[in-house]
Write an enzyme that holds these catalytic residues in place. Structure first.
Site, short mmCIF file in Angstrom:
data_model
loop_
_atom_site.label_atom_id
_atom_site.label_comp_id
_atom_site.label_asym_id
_atom_site.label_seq_id
_atom_site.Cartn_x
_atom_site.Cartn_y
_atom_site.Cartn_z
N HIS A 121 0.82 -1.23 0.00
CA HIS A 121 0.00 0.00 0.00
C HIS A 121 0.85 1.27 0.00
CE1 HIS A 121 -3.54 -2.39 0.44
NE2 HIS A 121 -3.21 -2.84 1.64
N ASP A 167 -2.75 -10.67 -2.11
CA ASP A 167 -3.32 -10.12 -0.87
C ASP A 167 -4.79 -9.75 -1.14
OD1 ASP A 167 -2.15 -8.65 1.88
OD2 ASP A 167 -3.91 -7.65 1.04
N HIS A 180 -6.39 -7.23 -0.29
CA HIS A 180 -6.52 -5.81 -0.62
C HIS A 180 -5.77 -5.49 -1.91
CE1 HIS A 180 -6.80 -6.04 3.87
NE2 HIS A 180 -7.83 -5.26 3.65
#
Ligand SMILES: [Zn+2]
Length: 333
Positions: free
Chosen positions: A122, A159, A161
């Site tokens: 991220h 993942d 996300h």
């Protein structure tokens, strides 16, 4: 023996009481691997990422700000706290990912695992978010391209996300083929199917969103019928997996329905793909917040990455059909 990069500094990144991204994740993984005699892997202390490695992705002011936030134990946002140990932990999490790339491309290892925290996918060029400080996988990919002779790197992010950081860093580049399978709609909100990259990188971001509740049949089908045919056309020199384990059905954050064995299935396919293309396959830990499921799934990943044959073919799932409709403009699918 394949290298398993780790470091005690991962235990010193203190995110505070009740935070899911916690040192116990590493303890659980290492405890499980210890009980399995490390599956024959070689534990290696991860080095700190060098300034040169970091600065290929992040501006110097941002690296300084991670150091300064850490020294003051100042959070970047509510999700992304720091502590006195965070800067070294982050340097080694990025350094471990680079060390995997070096083991694979420099030392001729067939596989490797970087099992450190904080995670990275991220983190954007100059923004910490979502528990991530440095963009570990992106830093390793850039290192492979700039210093290790790679011309094309495939990053597969499984993942739960979307890996917004990795996607943004290579959005306009074809040096990295970024493939992400992620829950949608879901945090952080990026990564719709029609985000295929831009400019020179158009077609080189493959975003494969799946709805809550989706399980193994769809994810394996997306790998087999979308990601792998694209990868065969792309011909990467190196395959890196952004290996999050929060798509496991026991995960408290994610809403997907993978089993522990699903990670073996996905890893076995990447192993077989890598062998077919002559590309080594490394994994870098991202999320995964149910301790035992994460630990067991890491072990599944490692076992499959040292394995051999391609698993039997899976049926083409409707989600793969949807993806092919969009991506057939860029790839022969
Ligand atoms: Zn995640």
């Amino acid at each position: 023996m394949p290298p398993f990069f780790r470091h005690d500094s991962s235990l010193e990144h203190d995110t505070g009481f009740g935070h899911p991204e916690r040192a116990d994740r590493i303890r659980a993984i290492e405890g499980e691997l210890e009980s399995r005699e490390w599956l024959g892997w070689d534990r290696v202390d991860a080095p700190e990422a060098t300034e040169e490695q970091l600065l290929r992705v992040h501006p110097r002011e941002y690296v300084d700000s991670v150091r300064e936030h850490s020294a003051r134990a100042q959070p970047f946002d509510l999700d992304t706290p720091t502590s006195a140990g965070s800067y070294e932990a982050a340097l080694r999490a990025a350094g471990g990912a680079c060390a995997v790339a070096e083991a694979l491309l420099g030392d001729g290892e067939r596989t490797g695992f970087s099992c450190l925290r904080p995670p990275g996918h991220h983190a954007e060029r100059a923004t910490a978010m979502g528990f991530c400080l440095f963009a570990n996988v992106a830093i390793a990919a850039r290192h492979a391209l700039a210093a290790l002779g790679a011309e094309r790197v495939l990053v597969l992010d499984w993942d739960v996300h979307h890996g917004n950081g990795t996607n943004a860093l290579f959005h306009a580049s074809r040096d990295v083929l970024f493939v992400s399978i992620h829950q949608w709609p879901f945090w952080p909100g990026t990564g719709p199917l029609d985000d295929v990259g831009e400019g020179d990188g158009e077609g080189y971001s493959i975003n494969l969103p799946v709805p809550a509740g989706t399980g193994e049949a769809a994810l394996l089908s997306l790998l087999e019928h979308v990601a792998m045919p694209v990868a065969r056309q792309y011909r990467p020199d190196l395959i890196l997996i952004s290996a999050g384990y929060d798509a496991h059905r026991h995960d408290p954050l994610g809403g997907l329905a993978l089993e522990t064995s699903s990670y073996g299935g996905m890893s076995a396919r990447m192993r077989a793909l890598g062998d077919e293309l002559g590309a080594p396959v490394g994994a870098v830990l991202e999320g995964g917040y149910d301790l035992q499921s994460t630990a067991d799934s890491v072990a599944e990943t490692m076992s499959a990455l040292t394995g051999g044959a391609m698993p039997p073919e899976v049926a083409r799932h409707p989600l793969a059909d949807d993806a092919i409709d969009v991506l057939a403009r860029h790839w022969a699918l």
